[in-house]
Design a protein around this motif. Sequence first.
Motif, short mmCIF file in Angstrom:
data_model
loop_
_atom_site.label_atom_id
_atom_site.label_comp_id
_atom_site.label_asym_id
_atom_site.label_seq_id
_atom_site.Cartn_x
_atom_site.Cartn_y
_atom_site.Cartn_z
N ARG A 18 8.70 11.02 -46.20
CA ARG A 18 8.79 9.53 -46.89
C ARG A 18 9.33 8.78 -45.65
O ARG A 18 9.23 7.51 -45.82
N LEU A 19 9.64 9.41 -44.42
CA LEU A 19 10.45 8.59 -43.55
C LEU A 19 11.64 7.83 -44.02
O LEU A 19 11.85 6.74 -43.70
N LEU A 51 18.07 10.16 -35.70
CA LEU A 51 16.98 10.34 -36.54
C LEU A 51 16.33 8.76 -36.46
O LEU A 51 15.14 8.94 -36.82
N LYS A 52 17.01 7.73 -36.70
CA LYS A 52 16.24 6.31 -36.85
C LYS A 52 15.68 6.18 -35.37
O LYS A 52 14.34 5.63 -35.57
N ILE A 56 12.41 8.43 -36.75
CA ILE A 56 11.66 7.41 -37.90
C ILE A 56 10.69 6.50 -37.00
O ILE A 56 9.74 6.07 -37.36
N ALA A 57 11.32 5.99 -35.79
CA ALA A 57 10.68 5.20 -34.86
C ALA A 57 8.99 5.49 -34.61
O ALA A 57 8.36 4.97 -34.21
N VAL A 58 9.19 6.92 -34.24
CA VAL A 58 7.86 7.56 -33.96
C VAL A 58 6.99 8.31 -35.00
O VAL A 58 6.10 8.83 -34.96
N ARG A 59 7.80 8.05 -36.39
CA ARG A 59 6.95 8.60 -37.60
C ARG A 59 6.63 9.99 -37.46
O ARG A 59 5.77 10.37 -37.91
N ALA A 60 7.81 10.63 -37.27
CA ALA A 60 7.81 12.06 -36.92
C ALA A 60 8.07 12.89 -38.25
O ALA A 60 8.95 12.63 -38.90
N HIS A 81 4.30 16.00 -36.90
CA HIS A 81 3.16 15.07 -36.36
C HIS A 81 3.74 13.46 -36.44
O HIS A 81 4.84 13.44 -37.29
N GLY A 82 3.37 12.88 -35.68
CA GLY A 82 3.66 11.21 -35.62
C GLY A 82 2.97 10.50 -34.51
O GLY A 82 2.15 11.28 -33.61
#
Length: 111
Positions: A18-19, A51-52, A56-60, A81-82
């Motif tokens: 869910r990021l 992590l942010k 999260i920034a690259v939607r990994a 993936h991201g």
Amino acid sequence: MSLHLPKPIADYIEANRRLDLDGMMKHFAPDAVFIDNGKDFVGEDAIAKMLKDEAIAVRAVFEPDSFREEDGVYVLEGPAHGDFPGSPLRFTYRFAMNGNTIGTLETIVWA
């Protein structure tokens, strides 16, 4: 694939899907260590920032497809993936628990 993971690890993986940074951080011990690409991030603040900035920034999103236990360490493998070069990439995540919390998480990208 349904993996039968310890709850803190399962919750981390689901929050990552869910990021959800707060959900990802929920089960880390206050003095936890996250080892990412050989660099140590120690404590909740450092882990949350990493992590942010780097997940999260690259939607990994990590999608484990295998799970095993090795000498008390929970080892998950699968693709992430991201929005990053080379996506998807295959990773190994190694979780060492500290009671009911995550004490150490090491991520290793397959070369």
